[in-house]
Design an enzyme around this catalytic site. Structure first.
Site, short mmCIF file in Angstrom:
data_model
loop_
_atom_site.label_atom_id
_atom_site.label_comp_id
_atom_site.label_asym_id
_atom_site.label_seq_id
_atom_site.Cartn_x
_atom_site.Cartn_y
_atom_site.Cartn_z
N ARG A 121 44.79 -98.02 -69.76
CA ARG A 121 44.08 -99.31 -69.62
C ARG A 121 43.83 -99.70 -68.16
O ARG A 121 43.67 -100.87 -67.84
CB ARG A 121 44.83 -100.45 -70.33
CG ARG A 121 44.98 -100.22 -71.82
CD ARG A 121 45.21 -101.52 -72.56
NE ARG A 121 45.34 -101.24 -73.97
CZ ARG A 121 46.49 -100.99 -74.58
NH1 ARG A 121 47.61 -101.00 -73.89
NH2 ARG A 121 46.51 -100.73 -75.87
N LYS A 143 30.98 -99.97 -59.98
CA LYS A 143 30.27 -99.47 -61.18
C LYS A 143 30.74 -98.05 -61.44
O LYS A 143 30.64 -97.19 -60.56
CB LYS A 143 28.76 -99.48 -60.96
CG LYS A 143 28.12 -100.83 -61.17
CD LYS A 143 26.60 -100.69 -61.18
CE LYS A 143 25.93 -102.04 -61.34
NZ LYS A 143 24.45 -101.94 -61.23
N GLU A 185 18.46 -94.62 -50.29
CA GLU A 185 19.23 -95.84 -50.58
C GLU A 185 19.45 -96.67 -49.31
O GLU A 185 19.50 -97.89 -49.36
CB GLU A 185 20.59 -95.49 -51.21
CG GLU A 185 20.51 -94.78 -52.56
CD GLU A 185 20.31 -95.74 -53.75
OE1 GLU A 185 20.19 -96.96 -53.55
OE2 GLU A 185 20.28 -95.23 -54.90
N LYS A 227 25.80 -104.28 -49.20
CA LYS A 227 26.24 -104.12 -50.59
C LYS A 227 27.46 -105.00 -50.86
O LYS A 227 27.55 -105.66 -51.90
CB LYS A 227 26.54 -102.65 -50.90
CG LYS A 227 27.02 -102.50 -52.34
CD LYS A 227 26.58 -101.25 -53.01
CE LYS A 227 26.89 -101.35 -54.51
NZ LYS A 227 26.61 -100.14 -55.23
N GLU A 237 26.70 -108.23 -61.96
CA GLU A 237 25.23 -108.22 -62.08
C GLU A 237 24.69 -109.20 -63.11
O GLU A 237 23.93 -108.83 -64.01
CB GLU A 237 24.74 -106.79 -62.37
CG GLU A 237 23.27 -106.61 -62.01
CD GLU A 237 22.82 -105.17 -62.05
OE1 GLU A 237 23.51 -104.30 -61.49
OE2 GLU A 237 21.77 -104.93 -62.66
N ARG A 241 22.97 -109.24 -57.86
CA ARG A 241 23.28 -107.82 -57.71
C ARG A 241 22.09 -106.96 -58.12
O ARG A 241 21.93 -105.82 -57.66
CB ARG A 241 24.54 -107.44 -58.50
CG ARG A 241 24.94 -105.99 -58.25
CD ARG A 241 26.35 -105.66 -58.68
NE ARG A 241 26.63 -104.25 -58.44
CZ ARG A 241 27.81 -103.70 -58.45
NH1 ARG A 241 28.87 -104.45 -58.71
NH2 ARG A 241 27.97 -102.42 -58.23
N ASN A 245 18.80 -102.98 -57.18
CA ASN A 245 18.00 -102.07 -58.01
C ASN A 245 16.54 -102.02 -57.56
O ASN A 245 15.68 -101.55 -58.32
CB ASN A 245 18.06 -102.50 -59.48
CG ASN A 245 19.46 -102.36 -60.02
OD1 ASN A 245 20.18 -101.43 -59.66
ND2 ASN A 245 19.87 -103.30 -60.87
N HIS A 248 14.34 -99.17 -58.60
CA HIS A 248 15.04 -98.39 -59.62
C HIS A 248 14.36 -98.37 -60.98
O HIS A 248 14.58 -97.44 -61.75
CB HIS A 248 16.49 -98.88 -59.77
CG HIS A 248 17.41 -98.38 -58.68
ND1 HIS A 248 17.19 -98.66 -57.35
CD2 HIS A 248 18.50 -97.59 -58.72
CE1 HIS A 248 18.14 -98.09 -56.62
NE2 HIS A 248 18.95 -97.43 -57.42
N HIS A 252 13.97 -94.82 -62.48
CA HIS A 252 14.58 -94.34 -63.73
C HIS A 252 13.53 -93.72 -64.65
O HIS A 252 13.80 -92.73 -65.32
CB HIS A 252 15.34 -95.47 -64.42
CG HIS A 252 16.60 -95.85 -63.68
ND1 HIS A 252 17.21 -97.07 -63.81
CD2 HIS A 252 17.32 -95.15 -62.77
CE1 HIS A 252 18.28 -97.10 -63.02
NE2 HIS A 252 18.37 -95.96 -62.38
N HIS A 266 17.92 -88.48 -57.45
CA HIS A 266 17.94 -89.93 -57.65
C HIS A 266 17.45 -90.69 -56.41
O HIS A 266 16.58 -91.57 -56.51
CB HIS A 266 19.36 -90.39 -58.04
CG HIS A 266 19.48 -91.88 -58.15
ND1 HIS A 266 18.89 -92.59 -59.17
CD2 HIS A 266 20.06 -92.79 -57.33
CE1 HIS A 266 19.13 -93.89 -59.00
NE2 HIS A 266 19.84 -94.04 -57.88
N1 GLY Z 1 23.76 -99.09 -57.46
C1 GLY Z 1 23.52 -100.44 -57.77
C2 GLY Z 1 24.74 -101.26 -57.89
O1 GLY Z 1 25.82 -100.82 -57.56
O2 GLY Z 1 24.67 -102.38 -58.36
#
Ligand code: GLY
Length: 370
Positions: A121, A143, A185, A227, A237, A241, A245, A248, A252, A266
């Site tokens: 957990r 993430k 990025e 960031k 997000e 946040r 993107n 993106h 995608h 990517h």
């Molecule tokens: N790569 C986008 C984020 O971490 O929110």
């Protein structure tokens, strides 16, 4: 040594940025350990270059370690490799108060972070990102994910690391293509929220590519600062946040259209996607037409893909790409949600972007008219 703090209350942590951090990892990590033993998840490519330095650094501090070396590549972000990693961590008797180290690029970081999130957990983990993309983006912000048959990153958790060690020496081992994919990025941060940073990149970008250490550290630090600031405002997000993107939604769709293959990495998709997001913003009258041209000019100067015509092989038509966009996680109730911009450094979240405008931008880009 540069350090950026990610302020998230009791989940706060530091991102250390600079040279020689893998060699100093033992000293950096020691104070976090309740017992002098860690488990490392990495991949074959990275293990060949960096694993010995990491384990030697740990053992100089009396920290024992064992490593699971996974196959390299996106296919490793799978249920199979997740299960293999978690079962291995259990066999290694990694307990609640132990620490897992993710040594590698975005694939290893996302998989190891998710394995740490679900093991007993949740156990603590340290990110030791070795690619530019992982240093400026995926290792920071918590993430974690694997891919499913239904799409990329669809199974995962928010689980913040306790420390990030971004060793900029590791960037010297990247191929120019991988370096530039990560640079996509870096450019994104300037485009979304810091016009001065973008201006600096226009000048310093070629030096970064040539290996200028100070410029690389500055670029990684500014990206991580941006960031960290956004993640501290909106960890999961629900709002801002999403600015991260930028580019993106286009990216995608293009990654899906190219089968997540070598045709488009990517970060390359992010760069092309940013150019298209600026094009869409100009078409909607939000920014001047010079802005997308300036974005493209910088990407081209860097020798990067900046247009759909730079992607080898066939692409679906505009409607095919729109259908792929409709499957994006950022689509809510079928409404097209994009990060648009009022100019370089001025991105914002736009709900309900007209399909026709997106279709026109894609059709023109496919016809090579942008
Ligand atoms: N790569 C986008 C984020 O971490 O929110």
């Amino acid at each position: 040594m540069d350090s950026v703090h990610v302020a998230l209350g009791e989940r706060s942590y530091d991102v250390r940025i600079g040279q020689g951090l893998i060699d100093r990892a033992g000293e950096e990590i020691a104070s976090f350990l309740k017992r002098r033993r860690v488990a490392i998840l990495t991949d074959e490519t990275v293990a060949d270059i960096h694993l010995a330095a990491l384990t030697e650094s740990l053992s100089r501090q009396g920290i024992a370690s064992s490593a699971l070396v996974l196959p390299p590549g996106e296919a490793t972000k799978s249920w199979e490799m997740l299960s293999r990693s978690v079962e291995w961590l259990l066999e290694e008797r990694i307990e609640r108060r132990d620490v897992v180290i993710a040594l590698g690029g975005g694939v290893v970081g996302d998989l190891a972070g998710f394995a740490a999130a679900i093991l007993r957990r949740g156990v603590a983990y340290v990110q030791a990102p070795t690619s530019l993309l992982a240093q400026v983006d995926s290792s920071v912000g918590g993430k974690t994910a694997i891919n499913s048959r239904a799409g990329k990153n669809l199974v995962g958790a928010f689980h913040q690391p306790i420390l990030v060690l971004a060793d900029t020496d590791a960037l010297a081992t990247l191929t120019p293509r991988d370096f530039l994919a990560g640079y996509g990025e870096v450019v994104k941060y300037g485009l979304l929220g810091d016009a001065e940073f973008f201006e600096w990149l226009e000048d310093a970008g070629p030096r970064l590519l040539d290996g200028d250490v100070e410029a690389r550290i500055r670029a990684v630090r500014r990206s991580v600062e941006m960031k960290a600031e956004i993640v501290a405002r909106d960890e999961t997000e629900t709002g801002d946040r999403a600015l991260l993107n930028l580019g993106h939604t286009f990216c995608h769709a293009l990654e899906a259209a190219t089968g997540y293959s070598d045709r488009l990495l990517h970060g390359e998709g992010v760069a092309v996607g940013c150019a298209l997001a600026f094009e869409l913003s100009a078409r909607l009258g939000l920014c001047a037409q010079e802005e997308p041209s300036r974005v493209r000019a910088h990407l081209s100067t860097m020798g990067m893909k900046s247009d759909l015509s730079d992607i080898p092989g066939d692409l679906p038509g505009a409607d095919g790409l729109l259908d792929l966009m409709a499957q994006d996680k950022k689509v809510i109730d079928g409404r097209l949600r994009f990060i648009l911009t009022r100019g370089i450094g001025a991105a914002f979240v736009a709900e309900d972007v007209p399909r026709d405008a997106v279709r026109t931008v894609l059709s023109e880009a496919l016809a090579g008219r942008t």
